[in-house]
Enzyme design. Sequence first.
Site, short mmCIF file in Angstrom:
data_model
loop_
_atom_site.label_atom_id
_atom_site.label_comp_id
_atom_site.label_asym_id
_atom_site.label_seq_id
_atom_site.Cartn_x
_atom_site.Cartn_y
_atom_site.Cartn_z
N LYS A 105 0.84 -1.21 0.00
CA LYS A 105 0.00 0.00 0.00
C LYS A 105 0.87 1.25 0.00
O LYS A 105 2.09 1.16 0.23
CB LYS A 105 -0.94 -0.02 1.20
CG LYS A 105 -0.26 -0.11 2.56
CD LYS A 105 -1.30 -0.25 3.66
CE LYS A 105 -0.66 -0.37 5.02
NZ LYS A 105 -1.56 0.05 6.09
N ARG B 51 -9.57 -0.04 15.12
CA ARG B 51 -9.60 0.73 13.87
C ARG B 51 -10.78 0.27 13.02
O ARG B 51 -11.80 0.95 12.98
CB ARG B 51 -8.26 0.55 13.16
CG ARG B 51 -8.01 1.52 12.05
CD ARG B 51 -6.57 1.55 11.59
NE ARG B 51 -6.05 0.27 11.12
CZ ARG B 51 -4.82 0.09 10.66
NH1 ARG B 51 -3.97 1.12 10.61
NH2 ARG B 51 -4.39 -1.08 10.24
N HIS C 211 -5.49 -7.41 13.17
CA HIS C 211 -4.24 -6.64 13.14
C HIS C 211 -3.84 -6.29 14.57
O HIS C 211 -4.69 -5.90 15.37
CB HIS C 211 -4.47 -5.38 12.31
CG HIS C 211 -3.22 -4.62 11.98
ND1 HIS C 211 -2.12 -5.20 11.40
CD2 HIS C 211 -2.90 -3.31 12.16
CE1 HIS C 211 -1.17 -4.28 11.23
NE2 HIS C 211 -1.62 -3.14 11.68
N ARG D 128 1.38 -10.78 6.98
CA ARG D 128 1.31 -9.61 6.10
C ARG D 128 2.59 -8.82 6.33
O ARG D 128 2.74 -8.11 7.32
CB ARG D 128 0.07 -8.77 6.43
CG ARG D 128 -1.24 -9.55 6.26
CD ARG D 128 -2.46 -8.66 6.45
NE ARG D 128 -2.48 -7.99 7.73
CZ ARG D 128 -2.95 -8.52 8.85
NH1 ARG D 128 -3.47 -9.73 8.87
NH2 ARG D 128 -2.92 -7.83 9.98
N TYR E 159 16.58 30.65 4.46
CA TYR E 159 15.44 31.37 5.05
C TYR E 159 15.58 31.50 6.55
O TYR E 159 15.99 30.55 7.23
CB TYR E 159 14.14 30.61 4.77
CG TYR E 159 13.66 30.66 3.35
CD1 TYR E 159 13.27 31.86 2.76
CD2 TYR E 159 13.57 29.50 2.59
CE1 TYR E 159 12.80 31.90 1.45
CE2 TYR E 159 13.11 29.53 1.28
CZ TYR E 159 12.73 30.74 0.72
OH TYR E 159 12.27 30.75 -0.57
N CYS F 1 14.77 24.29 2.10
CA CYS F 1 13.82 25.01 1.24
C CYS F 1 12.96 23.99 0.49
O CYS F 1 13.12 22.79 0.65
CB CYS F 1 14.57 25.88 0.23
SG CYS F 1 15.86 26.90 0.96
N MET F 2 12.06 24.47 -0.36
CA MET F 2 11.15 23.56 -1.07
C MET F 2 11.90 22.62 -2.02
O MET F 2 11.56 21.44 -2.13
CB MET F 2 10.11 24.37 -1.85
CG MET F 2 8.98 23.53 -2.40
SD MET F 2 7.82 24.46 -3.41
CE MET F 2 7.11 25.58 -2.23
N ASP F 3 12.93 23.16 -2.68
CA ASP F 3 13.61 22.38 -3.73
C ASP F 3 15.10 22.23 -3.48
O ASP F 3 15.78 21.58 -4.28
CB ASP F 3 13.46 23.08 -5.09
CG ASP F 3 12.15 23.79 -5.21
OD1 ASP F 3 11.13 23.09 -5.18
OD2 ASP F 3 12.14 25.04 -5.26
N1 PMH Z 1 -1.70 -5.41 7.90
C1 PMH Z 1 -2.39 -4.28 8.09
C2 PMH Z 1 -3.86 -4.35 8.27
C3 PMH Z 1 -1.71 -3.06 8.12
O1 PMH Z 1 -2.41 -1.93 8.29
C4 PMH Z 1 -0.29 -3.04 7.96
C5 PMH Z 1 0.51 -1.79 8.02
C6 PMH Z 1 0.37 -4.25 7.76
C7 PMH Z 1 -0.37 -5.42 7.74
C8 PMH Z 1 1.86 -4.34 7.58
O2 PMH Z 1 2.50 -3.95 8.74
P1 PMH Z 1 4.09 -3.80 8.78
O3 PMH Z 1 4.43 -2.78 7.77
O4 PMH Z 1 4.37 -3.35 10.17
O5 PMH Z 1 4.62 -5.14 8.44
N2 PMH Z 1 -0.18 -0.63 8.31
C9 PMH Z 1 0.33 0.49 8.82
C10 PMH Z 1 -0.46 1.58 9.12
O6 PMH Z 1 -1.75 1.61 8.91
N3 PMH Z 1 0.25 2.54 9.65
O7 PMH Z 1 1.50 2.12 9.71
C11 PMH Z 1 1.58 0.85 9.20
#
Ligand code: PMH
Length: 375
Positions: free
Chosen positions: A40, A137, A166, A222, A268, A314-316
């Site tokens: 993601k 969550r 999770h 995961r 700046y 700075c920005m860039d």
């Molecule tokens: N599964 C879920 C539902 C997650 O949200 C995440 C990471 C992972 C697995 C993977 O976790 P890891 O990167 O620690 O292995 N999610 C997030 C989050 O929402 N904010 O930081 C990490």
Amino acid sequence: MKPINYRPAKIEIDLSAIKLNIKNLKATLAKGTEVIAVVKANGYGHGDVQVAKAALEAGATQLAVALLEEALKLRQAGITAPILVMGWVDPIFADVAIEHEITLTVFQSSWLEQYYANFDRQKKLAIHIKLDSGMGRIGLRTEAELKDFLTKIDHRQLNVQGVFTHFSTADEPDTDYYQQQLNRFESMLKIVRTVIKTELFVHIGNSAAALRQASGLFDAVRFGIGMYGLYPSAYIEENRPFKLKPALSLKTQLSHVKKVEAGEVISYGATYQTNQAEWIGTIPVGYGDGVQRKWQGLDVLIDGKRMPIVGRVCMDQCMVRLDRAYPIGTEVTFIGQDGDESIQLEEISAHLETINYEVACLLTDRLPRAYLDET
Ligand code: PMH
């Protein structure tokens, strides 16, 4: 057509590091535990499509993202592996998921009712049920909620493939809350199994859990942050089963070098004043690239040595104090290795009082990504 990169700055992603981290993890996990590669947020800033392909090559069997958009991007890149969207998706878009064979995370009775409102489907939607064992969550939280949800499952319209939860503290030394979540999950899973008799793919562990315990993680882990070669916490780093290899480096070049007299100010706000005559280098990267203003005071690597970022970012662009004159075009490393010195995301996130995940995600698309693979 590939865009031309005119700017001398880039993120390099070593895909062989991603593969190595997955292979090493698989070697430590109990036999049969699968790896779901979490890609993601553009693969935690590393590039989702490239990382996903490398992860699958290295033995990951599935992919996980947060958004339907992210899943579609992987499909459009020709990836056919199973993809789980772990976040909430509006039921009005369920048919998009069906069309592209994307698995959705579902945990609300009202969601199911909205989904059933369209009777006109030829294909079933694949889902994983999310249980909230204590992260607070998303997910079904109470027994009553879960039982009501389960009565509403219509197997003619749904293919219930999996169940997951999770953890909120898997990276911390104290395991009490982790254990509490695990217990809650196990008792909720029992309830699920009394109603759903088909085989379920069960997964609970993130990188921290996977690096911490080799067994007891059900069917898959995961694997997110660890796949990128980054540690979920200092505690996990200290107690790691194997060394992770970071995949990301951020490199640029000096765009300007000058000698400044004592008592002159830089950038700046005039927050930095030279004590003596100093060599100052300018770097063409700034907060518009994700190198935030708070990076002031951190070092970069030049010629295998540490040089501090001085004055406001700075920005860039930003400025560094050099130990001598260097030619324009000299390599500058923000993140990565130069000779014997290395600056990793953990050092930067500690300075910023945040986590490595956030620093990686905030590196913007303005920085081109280049992919290396030595395997
Ligand atoms: N599964 C879920 C539902 C997650 O949200 C995440 C990471 C992972 C697995 C993977 O976790 P890891 O990167 O620690 O292995 N999610 C997030 C989050 O929402 N904010 O930081 C990490």
